[in-house]
Design an enzyme around this catalytic site. Structure first.
Site, mmCIF file in Angstrom:
data_model
loop_
_atom_site.group_PDB
_atom_site.id
_atom_site.type_symbol
_atom_site.label_atom_id
_atom_site.label_comp_id
_atom_site.label_asym_id
_atom_site.label_seq_id
_atom_site.Cartn_x
_atom_site.Cartn_y
_atom_site.Cartn_z
ATOM 1 N N CYS A 398 1.032 -1.205 -0.075
ATOM 2 C CA CYS A 398 -0.186 -0.028 -0.048
ATOM 3 C C CYS A 398 0.914 1.181 0.058
ATOM 4 O O CYS A 398 1.491 1.731 -1.113
ATOM 5 C CB CYS A 398 -0.885 -0.056 1.098
ATOM 6 S SG CYS A 398 -2.342 0.918 0.971
ATOM 7 N N HIS A 527 -3.516 -5.136 0.591
ATOM 8 C CA HIS A 527 -2.868 -5.674 1.856
ATOM 9 C C HIS A 527 -2.953 -7.051 1.738
ATOM 10 O O HIS A 527 -3.805 -7.614 2.347
ATOM 11 C CB HIS A 527 -3.856 -5.031 3.084
ATOM 12 C CG HIS A 527 -3.540 -3.667 3.217
ATOM 13 N ND1 HIS A 527 -2.462 -3.234 4.109
ATOM 14 C CD2 HIS A 527 -4.100 -2.504 2.821
ATOM 15 C CE1 HIS A 527 -2.279 -1.901 4.040
ATOM 16 N NE2 HIS A 527 -3.570 -1.436 3.446
ATOM 17 N N GLU A 529 -1.449 -9.160 3.433
ATOM 18 C CA GLU A 529 -1.272 -9.609 4.522
ATOM 19 C C GLU A 529 -2.422 -10.048 5.302
ATOM 20 O O GLU A 529 -2.596 -10.983 6.096
ATOM 21 C CB GLU A 529 -0.418 -8.948 5.687
ATOM 22 C CG GLU A 529 -1.383 -7.473 6.100
ATOM 23 C CD GLU A 529 -1.168 -6.443 5.163
ATOM 24 O OE1 GLU A 529 -0.804 -6.536 3.896
ATOM 25 O OE2 GLU A 529 -1.203 -4.994 5.550
HETATM 26 N N1 GLN Z 1 -1.877 6.593 2.719
HETATM 27 C C1 GLN Z 1 -1.825 5.930 1.566
HETATM 28 C C2 GLN Z 1 -3.119 6.227 1.252
HETATM 29 O O1 GLN Z 1 -4.111 6.433 1.659
HETATM 30 C C3 GLN Z 1 -1.712 4.469 1.880
HETATM 31 C C4 GLN Z 1 -2.671 3.746 2.947
HETATM 32 C C5 GLN Z 1 -1.893 2.523 3.294
HETATM 33 O O2 GLN Z 1 -1.092 2.342 3.264
HETATM 34 N N2 GLN Z 1 -3.020 1.625 3.961
HETATM 35 O O3 GLN Z 1 -3.639 5.846 -0.098
#
Ligand code: GLN
Length: 551
Positions: A398, A527, A529
């Site tokens: 992400c 994600h 994970e």
């Molecule tokens: N801050 C980034 C976004 O909002 C990544 C978010 C995250 O890593 N879950 O896109």
């Protein structure tokens, strides 16, 4: 014990789990493990988590406050215990399985505003516990569960969770044969005495009694096993038969808990109390193999997680990345490696190559996990650059993937000003920017549950590494973000070697990026994970560990 026939269960049964003495003793793991051993008998099991705070979900909370926010497939932002349930039960948990005080009150109030109570006075009791009960029953129906575990957050005696205990009391009054109550308590061994003390647990049971509930079983957490004299003492003073007092000592791995619980006999006892018939003998082989692997080790594989340390110290760091750590473990065990996590604070990373080489010395792979905000991003990008240039296997998750794109644009494309607008809203080269749908929400300060959340499909490019890893051309992954790769830069990034190997079906969103000329360099907007399970490691983590192990 042998069971002759497959007996179909159409009854719904419920096990409430409350906590005693103190929080943080592993109530979630205990509940999840109990669920796992019931499931091992062929029963359908689901779990509900209740968090007593006013927040409607965990999404608006700072990780320092809360630890990891676990995202469900239908896009709920929940507590890390939901992750434990998914991992231990190997079942998907959805929105209806998670509630907070805020969420419960919100629906009662919305219902009242819609005349849903037919003009009656709406009272805290019984209407709030009734709403809680309805949600628990809806979860049981949704999952067609024989057994629904309900973990009540906090400890007995707190003002905050009293309405949830009241819900348990009301359910039990209604259907006494179908509802059990368990207490997960803690037995301290004060250093000066060197003896395990039962008194705090006795008090916890009395406090529970004062809410109208008598526990059917007590799970006794402690640094050591509970011995017979203390079991007898607790039985007498807590009014719980001795065999229902379960010893739950600290173990080397949480994945050994189901096996230990099975040996303690709690599975059979619960089955007996709820008059449940197993569909087959308990199948615990997979758990035994897993807990052995988790404890035996193998050759180590060292994975650095470049994290953002909590202001209050180092404590919440590992909690905030709980699922990432578990995913590393699952993949490493599958490959007979011993996972070693190297915690690297992004803040510590300075712009001197020597210092980074020292911090990452002996590291076989690097993960930059998800995150938010400006703080410590430069350190993360230095680590990404190091992994990219030195050929160290890298997985960006992400924010980690977004920062990998920024780093690549700066140092390979030569766009010095490249940035995410999350970091610099006025950057001349916004390679990462706010998704269209988010712009208005941010202007309206509409933050709660409004990110791109939950499961979305992703198409994997022919010939890409991710396609080979997944062994599929389309996958579903869970998301939680507001920003995205700016597609104006896609052609230039690809021309210089950063392949956009995973796209949303309409091609508008870059979901995965990868470097061709690198042992392993993958960034994913999702994600992964959250999808890793102990018996089914995630392909992107398996790929990382495989590459790391051979580096
Ligand atoms: N801050 C980034 C976004 O909002 C990544 C978010 C995250 O890593 N879950 O896109």
């Amino acid at each position: 014990m042998r069971y002759d026939a497959r007996v179909m269960n159409c009854r719904r049964t419920y096990i409430f789990i409350a906590g005693g003495v103190m929080s943080g003793v592993g109530k979630g793991i205990a509940s999840a493990s109990l669920g796992a051993i019931l499931k091992s008998r062929g029963l359908k099991v689901t779990a509900v988590k209740i968090d007593p705070y006013i927040n409607v979900d965990a999404g608006t909370m700072n990780p320092v406050e809360h630890g990891e926010v676990f995202v469900t497939k239908d896009g709920d932002e929940t507590d890390q215990d939901i992750g434990n349930y998914e991992r231990f039960l190997d079942e998907d948990i959805v929105k209806i399985n998670y509630m907070t005080t805020g969420r419960v009150y919100l629906s009662v109030i919305e219902r009242e505003r819609a005349l849903g109570y037919g003009g009656k006075t709406v009272e805290v009791v019984p209407h709030v516990p009734q709403e809680v009960i309805q949600r628990i029953k809806d979860a049981a129906e949704f999952h067609d569960a024989d057994v629904t575990l309900i973990e009540i957050g906090g400890t007995v005696g707190e003002y905050q969770n009293v309405l949830f205990l009241e819900a348990a009391r009301m359910m039990r009054l209604d259907t006494p044969d179908d509802v059990l109550v368990g207490l997960v308590s803690y037995l301290p061994i004060p250093g000066a005495l060197g003896e395990m003390k039962t008194k705090p647990t006795q008090y916890a049971v009395r406090t529970l009694n004062s809410t109208g509930l008598q526990p059917d079983f007590i799970i006794c957490r402690g640094s050591q096993p509970l011995d017979l004299p203390r079991k007898q003492k607790l039985a007498t003073h807590c009014n719980v038969r001795q065999e229902y007092i379960i010893s739950a000592p600290d173990l080397l791995t949480v994945y050994a808990v189901p096996e230990v619980f099975e040996k303690e006999g709690i599975g059979e006892l619960v089955m007996k109390k709820l008059h449940l018939k197993a569909k087959h003998d308990p199948e615990m082989n997979a758990w035994q193999t897993l807990s052995k692997k988790a404890q035996d080790g193998g050759e180590p594989v060292r994975i650095a997680i470049i994290g953002k340390y909590a202001e209050s110290g180092d404590f919440s760091l590992s909690d905030a990345y709980l699922s990432v750590v578990e995913a590393v473990k699952h993949a490493a065990w599958k490959l007979n490696r011993k996972p070693e996590i190297v915690w690297v604070s992004a803040r510590q990373i300075k712009k001197t190559p020597k210092q980074l080489a020292k911090l990452l010395k002996g590291v076989d792979g690097v993960i930059v996990p998800g995150g938010f905000g400006k703080r410590d991003v430069e350190g993360k990008m230095l680590a990404i650059q190091y992994a990219r240039e030195k050929g160290i296997p890298f997985l960006g998750i992400c924010y980690g993937a977004q920062l990998a794109v920024v780093e690549f644009a700066r140092h390979v494309l030569g766009l010095e000003d490249a940035n995410s607008t999350e970091i610099n809203s006025k950057t001349k080269e916004p390679v990462i920017h706010l998704m269209n749908e988010q712009v208005e929400r941010m202007q309206d300060k509409n933050y709660g549950g409004t990110m791109r959340l939950g499961e979305y499909p992703c198409l994997l490019a022919k010939g890409s590494r991710v396609r080979a890893l997944y062994g599929a051309d389309q996958v579903m992954e869970r998301h939680r973000h507001r920003f995205e790769c700016n597609s104006d830069y896609r052609a230039r990034l690809e021309a210089d070697g950063l392949l956009h190997s995973g796209l949303s079906p309409d091609g508008s969103l870059a979901e995965m990026v990868e470097l061709k000329e690198h042992p392993y360099f993958i960034g994913t907007q999702a994600h992964p994970e959250f999808l890793s399970r102990p018996f089914r490691p995630h392909p992107l983590f398996l790929g990382l560990i495989k590459a790391a192990a051979s580096s």
